[in-house]
Structures are given as structure tokens and as C-alpha cells.
Design an enzyme around this catalytic site. Structure first.
Site, PDB file in Angstrom:
ATOM      1  N   THR A 421       1.265  -1.780   0.039  1.00 13.23           N
ATOM      2  CA  THR A 421      -0.042   0.142  -0.423  1.00 13.23           C
ATOM      3  C   THR A 421       0.895   1.655  -0.015  1.00 13.23           C
ATOM      4  O   THR A 421       2.177   1.480   0.429  1.00 13.23           O
ATOM      5  CB  THR A 421      -0.962   0.310   1.039  1.00 13.23           C
ATOM      6  N   GLU A 460      -6.931  -8.175  -3.752  1.00  9.37           N
ATOM      7  CA  GLU A 460      -7.658  -7.644  -2.508  1.00  9.37           C
ATOM      8  C   GLU A 460      -8.549  -8.252  -1.625  1.00  9.37           C
ATOM      9  O   GLU A 460      -9.087  -8.322  -0.278  1.00  9.37           O
ATOM     10  CB  GLU A 460      -8.149  -6.210  -3.079  1.00  9.37           C
TER      11      GLU A 460
HETATM   12  N1  GLU Z   1      -5.429  -4.184   2.324  1.00 14.66           N
HETATM   13  C1  GLU Z   1      -4.782  -4.252   3.492  1.00 14.66           C
HETATM   14  C2  GLU Z   1      -5.899  -3.332   3.648  1.00 14.66           C
HETATM   15  O1  GLU Z   1      -6.587  -2.662   3.187  1.00 14.66           O
HETATM   16  C3  GLU Z   1      -3.641  -3.129   2.455  1.00 14.66           C
HETATM   17  C4  GLU Z   1      -2.472  -3.380   2.477  1.00 14.66           C
HETATM   18  C5  GLU Z   1      -1.067  -3.289   3.157  1.00 14.66           C
HETATM   19  O2  GLU Z   1      -0.963  -2.211   3.475  1.00 14.66           O
HETATM   20  O3  GLU Z   1      -0.383  -4.671   3.111  1.00 14.66           O
HETATM   21  O4  GLU Z   1      -6.395  -3.122   5.201  1.00 14.66           O
END
Ligand code: GLU
Length: 609
Positions: A421, A460
Site C-alpha cells: 500500500t 484484495e
Molecule cells: N489490503 C490492506 C488493507 O486494505 C492494505 C495492504 C497493506 O497495506 O498491507 O487494509
């Protein structure tokens, strides 16, 4: 991200890339004959104060793109989208148009915070058992990650479109031009990007379209080499000329669906097929939403509501700290570092217990109760200033009746978390501010680049829990048709007397929540400067795993925490924060990481001497 070279090229919003210094041939360039890369002797400055507007992101090329847009009279939203598009080019493993995110906006005129939910969405065919094997056991996590099955309908391009139409003054055509240019000309690879590619090399080699871009000749581009992505340039050009319709109902969308349903793999490799259809892409909608809101010591804290758990959990942590003050008669600002981290850890564990039990993309999430001071005041009866509660701590009852019963009911364990992210933040001269966190889930997402279009698809849908985390306890984050997986992304805006005071955001999976809460508590409760709050050593307690960076883990602070019963795990780096502190209506301090992941980039339009 990338190392400096003797080629300095700044990306200008309208026309792009003017080489300013040094011969274009001086940079080591393994792909001979191509155009000179968008190199950067743009210095990486972690903290900068000044006027005219401000940007903080993880990369100086991307921050410069945002500053260029502000200088051209763009709004914070214009600059945020341009910066995001550039990040998706120079840090393509953490975000991009194959993913989703959350956009939080403060309007300087109306003084209102609003948000856009651009989260990826599950196909219409999904159901609670989609990630279970025929024998009822959960599928292997990594098998699902590297497959079509983890890919949700992407929301990032649609978020850019809605953000520009709602809060912007420029067109997608104008805004994507600098990023298109960077993708075409390339950037100079630094150690961090090289290492990220190496870490992903095995799974990237499963997908020829991915390997072709990121493992040219079978290996990652070396440090100092140039990473180009002409296919991504083509995708940006497509969005500029045909709009996001191409991605949702047009030829780019058709390519996505084809690849998800039957991923193109290397000889001998098979991966699970995905279920995303053209109808799922066509049905995708960005959801404008009211933010979460809580009051903290005279400040108004705004964040992202469901399907993110970020806004709720950050507010609950801050409310609990306030409640602990009430119970102990002590102030957070007067605590030693170890005492503070004990308080913070206890508050975080409790907030995670409630988040895991109650928060997901389901109807009836009790957001107002979970973010209320009364709920936190009831919850805080379990707090002991001398001793860590046994993990997992029980979840509370956000039922609106807080007569002081001090029993938790059941437990809710930590589901897995990722670590990718990106988060960026912008302020403009009209007083608008944006915090935007976007992702493709893991570094490298599903590992699948859409052939011919140069962007990685998200994984996701692995943010859903594959099976209920605690037997007998309802789980709001199981997969479902058209559902959005629960997120931890926590783009936040803090106001004082209705005016921006602080923005904060970070990547880092579930640690995002603790990182953002620590930045806000650092400034508001501990009295740190925004730069110091971003740089401060981090601890992430998530009602199970409790991790700490070395400056905590390996020092007397860690020893004191252990003596209170904390079971710490060593995690060298937690988060990658960006923040802006508004010092007056026309003066900001932008802040990024000084060292984590090679450091980020803070810029203002008119730096103060
Ligand atoms: N998919 C994670 C979320 O939406 C974020 C991914 C990450 O920062 O590792 O919380």
C-alpha cells in the site's frame, strides 16, 4: 525508491519532463536507445514547511508531480490524483489502476470532510465458502494470492475520476499526463525497488506479462538501471483519451476479465481461475460516504468508515487513551515513553478486538457507538496501568447502554495482515486537504500484470477472512457477492475549530491503524512536531501479535514493556507514514519518513527560509 542520477528531469504538469541538468546519457541505462529516464536529483526531504500548498508521499518524483499541479492552480484533489498516478508508476507494487483505495477530503469553503470508497469489490458469484477447499478447510493463502481468485473489481481509476469531478478543477486527461510520461521514459531503480522486485521474482516469473516488465532477461533491473513500462503509459493514455469507461466497459476491461478468468501463466504453472466478469466491472461504483468522526481533546478526528475499519479503530484508540487519563488522573503527555506505549498497546488491542468482531462490509455496523467516548469509557475498565491484559482481550458491547458493566464477551482473534500500500497527502492554497491511501494489497498484488496494459491486478479479496476467525463468534468479514473486503487503511484528517490541523496516513496492512493512531497521538497527545511524530519508533499491538521496532524492542523501553507482561516481536519497520500539519491557513509542514523504506518526500510550493 530510486537512486539519484546525474540526469535531473522534473515532471511538469502540462507538458512533462524538462531535463534540467546533466547529460541525459550519464545515467546507467540497460535498455539502450530508449528515452532518458525521469531521473531525480530531486532531493528526498522528509520535512518541509512553507506556503502555497504541500504534498507528502513516499517518492520525490511523485511529490514533485503534485507540487507542479498545485503551482498550475490545481486543487488538493487534482494534485492528489496526479501524485497517486505517479506513485503507481514509480512504486507499482503497492498501488495502481488494478487496485483500490480510500480518498478523504476536506473542503476549505464548506469546512466539511467527505470520503470516497474506491475499494475493490467481490464478483457477484462470491459466497461465504468461496475460499474453502471441498473438505471445508481454508484454501492455502499464498495459492489464492497468486491467482485470479483474489482479484476484485478495481476502483482506483474510478476514484480518480470521481475525485476530479467532485473536488477537482482539471481533467483526467491533464492529470494523468505526467504519470504517462514517467511510465514511458522510466525511472532509475534504487535499492528498495530492486529488493522489492527480488522478493517478488519467484511469483512474477509465474506470469509472463509480469516477468516481461519486471524481470527483463529473467532478472530484476539492477540498481541504477532504468525501469520502463510502455504498456502502462498506453493504459494511462487510454484513460486520458477514452476515460474510465475503457476500464469498466471497454477494451481494457475486457483484457482484465480475460486475464482474471484464465491467467496467462508460464509453462507448467497453473493457478486458480478468478470469477470476475464484465458485468462486475461494469457495475463497479465509487461510493461517496460520510466520514467517521470522533472528538479528541477538542480536536475533531475524521476517517474512513466501512468497509475500512481504519476510521473506527483509530478513533477508538484515541478515545481509550482519553479514558485511561480519566481513570488514572494522569495525562498522556506526562507519561514516560514505556508507560505511553503500554497505554497505547492496551488501547490498540481493545480496539482490534472490537474491530474484528463488529466491522466489515455488512449492514448495521455500529460505527457511532464504536467511536463514542461513552463506549470507550466502559471498555477502559479493563485497563491496568501496571499490567498488560491477557491476549486476546475480549470485545465490548457497543449497544448504546454504558452503565459500566465491565465484562467483555468472547474473543475475536487477529486475522492475517499484509504489508504493502501507499499513502499520500496534499494541502492547497484554498485550504482544501486530502489524505489518500491506495493499494493492490500485497507488494505486487496478485502478481498478474494485465497483458498489454502494464498494471498489476490486486489480490484484495484475500483481505476477506477465508473462514470465521473465532468459532461461534459472528464474523463480519467473510466473502460475499458484491462485498468489499474489510480494510485497515486509515486516511485521516484532524480539525481544530473547523480548520485543518493534521492529516495522516500510512501503508502496512493492519499496522496502518496503529501507525496512524500513533502519529495523531504523537502530535495531539504527546506534543511532538509532525516530523518527529512520523519518525518516532513504532509499536503495533493488534490483540494477538504485538510488534515493535528496534528502538523499542531492543532497548530499556522494550524491557519495561516486557516487565508489564507484553510479549513483543521484533519488526524492523512498521509503516511508511505521510502527514501534513497546518500551522496557519496559509502555512503547512509536510512530513514523510526520514529513513523507513529509504525515506519519503515532503514538499511545499513556497518553502520557508
Ligand atoms: N489490503 C490492506 C488493507 O486494505 C492494505 C495492504 C497493506 O497495506 O498491507 O487494509
Amino acid at each position: 525508491m530510486k537512486t539519484p542520477t546525474t540526469v535531473l528531469a522534473l515532471v511538469a504538469a502540462g507538458g512533462v519532463v524538462a531535463a534540467l541538468a546533466g547529460p541525459a546519457t550519464a545515467a546507467p541505462n540497460p535498455t539502450r536507445g530508449g528515452p532518458p529516464p525521469v531521473g531525480h536529483e530531486i532531493p528526498k526531504v522528509p520535512v518541509m514547511t512553507g506556503g502555497g500548498g504541500a504534498v507528502a508521499s513516499v517518492d520525490p518524483i511523485a511529490s514533485q508531480v503534485g507540487i507542479d499541479i498545485l503551482e498550475k492552480g490545481g486543487t488538493a484533489a487534482d494534485a492528489a490524483v496526479a501524485t497517486a498516478a505517479a506513485i503507481a508508476t514509480v512504486e507499482p507494487y503497492s498501488s495502481g489502476i488494478g487496485g483500490g483505495g480510500f480518498f478523504v477530503h476536506y473542503d476549505g469553503q464548506s469546512k466539511k470532510v467527505t470520503t470516497l470508497d474506491g475499494r475493490e469489490t467481490a464478483p457477484a458469484t462470491f459466497h461465504e465458502k468461496v475460499f474453502l477447499n471441498p473438505d471445508g478447510t481454508p484454501m492455502d493463502f499464498n495459492t489464492v494470492v497468486n491467482s485470479g481468485l483474489s482479484v476484485g473489481a478495481p476502483g482506483t481509476a474510478a476514484t480518480w475520476d470521481v475525485a476530479l469531478k467532485t473536488y477537482g478543477s482539471m481533467s483526467l486527461n491533464q492529470i494523468l499526463k505526467p504519470a504517462e510520461e514517467i511510465a514511458r521514459k522510466g525511472f532509475v531503480v534504487d535499492q528498495t525497488f530492486h529488493q522489492d522486485t527480488l522478493d517478488n521474482a519467484k511469483r512474477f516469473s509465474m506470469f509472463p506479462a509480469t516477468a516481461q516488465i519486471y524481470l527483463p532477461g529473467g532478472a530484476p533491473v539492477p540498481v541504477g538501471g532504468v525501469q520502463r513500462n510502455p504498456d502502462l503509459a498506453k493504459a494511462y493514455r487510454e484513460l486520458r483519451t477514452h476515460g474510465i469507461a475503457s476500464l469498466h466497459t471497454g477494451r481494457m476491461g475486457a483484457a482484465i476479465v480475460e486475464e482474471v478468468q484464465d491467467p496467462t501463466t508460464a509453462p507448467g504453472v497453473t493457478v486458480p481461475k478468478g470469477q470476475l466478469t464484465a458485468a462486475d466491472l461494469a457495475a463497479y461504483k465509487v461510493r461517496p460516504k460520510a466520514p467517521t468522526h470522533s472528538e479528541h481533546k477538542g480536536f475533531d478526528v475524521y476517517g474512513m468508515d466501512t468497509p475500512s475499519s481504519g476510521g473506527i479503530a483509530v478513533s477508538e484508540i484515541l478515545n481509550l487513551l482519553e479514558s485511561f487519563e480519566e481513570r488514572t488522573g494522569r495525562q498522556v503527555k506526562d507519561l514516560s515513553e514505556a508507560e505511553y506505549l503500554h497505554w497505547f498497546s492496551e488501547a490498540s488491542a481493545m480496539a482490534f478486538a472490537d474491530r474484528n468482531r463488529y466491522v466489515g462490509d455488512v449492514p448495521g455496523v455500529p460505527t457511532a457507538e464504536l467511536t463514542s467516548q461513552e463506549f470507550a469509557d466502559e471498555r477502559s475498565c479493563l485497563f491496568d496501568p501496571e499490567k498488560a491484559q491477557a491476549r486476546p482481550v475480549p470485545f465490548g458491547s457497543p449497544d448504546g447502554s454504558y452503565a459500566g458493566e465491565c465484562a467483555g464477551s468472547g474473543t475475536s482473534l487477529l486475522p492475517g495482515d499484509g504489508g504493502s500500500t501507499t499513502s499520500l497527502t496534499v494541502a492547497d492554497k484554498w485550504g482544501d486537504v486530502v489524505t489518500y491511501t491506495l493499494t493492490i494489497e500485497q507488494y505486487g498484488g496478485s502478481g498478474i500484470v494485465v497483458p498489454g496494459w502494464g498494471f498489476l491486478l490486486n489480490n484484495e479479496l484475500t483481505d476477506f477472512n477465508f473462514a470465521p476467525t473465532t468459532p461461534g463468534v459472528p464474523d463480519p468479514n467473510l466473502p460475499g457477492a458484491g462485498k468489499r473486503p474489510r480494510s485497515s487503511m486509515s486516511p485521516s484528517i484532524v480539525l481544530k475549530d473547523g480548520r485543518p490541523y493534521l492529516t495522516a496516513g500510512s501503508p502496512g496492512g493492519a499496522t496502518i491503524i496503529t501507525t496512524v493512531a500513533q502519529i495523531i497521538a504523537g502530535v495531539v497527545d504527546r506534543g511532538l512536531s509532525v516530523g518527529d511524530a512520523v519518525a518516532a519508533p513504532r509499536l503495533s499491538s493488534r490483540n494477538g501479535a504485538e510488534e515493535a521496532e528496534r528502538a523499542i524492542f531492543a532497548t530499556e523501553i522494550g524491557a519495561e514493556l516486557r516487565s508489564k507482561g507484553h510479549v513483543l516481536r521484533d519488526r524492523p519497520v512498521i509503516g511508511n507514514g505521510t502527514a501534513i500539519r497546518s500551522l496557519s491557513p496559509s502555512l503547512w509542514t509536510a512530513a514523510a519518513e526520514p529513513t523507513r523504506r529509504g525515506g519519503g518526500s515532503a514538499m511545499v510550493v513556497d518553502p520557508q527560509n
